[in-house]
Design a protein around this motif. Structure first.
Motif, short mmCIF file in Angstrom:
data_model
loop_
_atom_site.label_atom_id
_atom_site.label_comp_id
_atom_site.label_asym_id
_atom_site.label_seq_id
_atom_site.Cartn_x
_atom_site.Cartn_y
_atom_site.Cartn_z
N TYR A 45 13.07 3.76 8.67
CA TYR A 45 12.03 3.95 7.66
C TYR A 45 12.60 3.70 6.26
CZ TYR A 45 8.20 6.13 5.10
OH TYR A 45 7.15 6.37 4.25
N ILE A 46 13.82 4.18 6.01
CA ILE A 46 14.47 3.95 4.71
C ILE A 46 14.73 2.47 4.50
CG2 ILE A 46 16.58 4.36 3.40
CD1 ILE A 46 16.70 7.12 4.71
N ALA A 47 15.18 1.77 5.55
CA ALA A 47 15.48 0.35 5.44
C ALA A 47 14.23 -0.49 5.19
CB ALA A 47 16.17 -0.13 6.71
N MET A 48 13.08 -0.03 5.67
CA MET A 48 11.83 -0.78 5.47
C MET A 48 11.26 -0.63 4.07
SD MET A 48 9.94 -0.16 9.16
CE MET A 48 8.49 0.36 8.32
N HIS A 49 11.63 0.42 3.34
CA HIS A 49 11.08 0.68 2.01
C HIS A 49 12.18 0.54 0.97
CE1 HIS A 49 8.26 2.62 4.77
NE2 HIS A 49 7.34 2.34 3.86
N ASP A 50 12.02 -0.43 0.07
CA ASP A 50 13.03 -0.71 -0.95
C ASP A 50 13.24 0.45 -1.90
OD1 ASP A 50 13.49 -3.23 0.05
OD2 ASP A 50 12.02 -4.19 -1.28
N TYR A 51 12.20 1.22 -2.20
CA TYR A 51 12.32 2.34 -3.13
C TYR A 51 13.37 3.35 -2.64
CZ TYR A 51 11.22 6.58 -5.69
OH TYR A 51 11.32 7.71 -6.44
#
Length: 81
Positions: A45-51
Motif C-alpha cells: 500500500y505504501i509503495a502504491m502511494h507516492d505521498y
C-alpha cells in the motif's frame, strides 16, 4: 437563534486514553486507522502511494488490535501520526 446545548452527563476524557497507534484525528473526531493483515500488504500500500513513500511512512504492528498499520516514524519515537 439556536438552542442551548446541555452537557450534563458528559465527563472529560482522560488524557492519553486514546491509543494513538490505533486511532487518528480527522476533522475533529478520532477514527481508527486502516488495518492490514500482514506487513507485505501494508508495504505494498505504501509503495502504491507516492505521498507515503516521500514522507517516510513505515508499517508497524498495533498493540491495541494486533493488525498492521502505517505511520511516520519520527526520530526515535513510536510510529504515531
Amino acid at each position: 437563534m439556536g438552542r442551548k446545548r446541555l452537557y450534563v452527563d458528559k465527563e472529560p476524557r482522560q488524557r492519553g486514553s486514546i491509543p494513538r497507534e490505533h486511532f487518528t484525528k480527522k476533522r475533529g473526531s478520532w477514527k481508527p486507522k486502516h488495518p492490514f493483515e500482514n506487513e507485505a500488504s501494508a508495504a505494498n500500500y505504501i509503495a502504491m502511494h507516492d505521498y507515503f513513500m516521500r514522507n517516510g511512512y513505515v508499517p508497524y504492528v498495533c498493540g491495541f488490535c494486533g493488525c498492521w498499520h502505517i505511520g511516520r516514524r519520527d526520530q526515535g519515537s513510536s510510529p504515531n501520526t
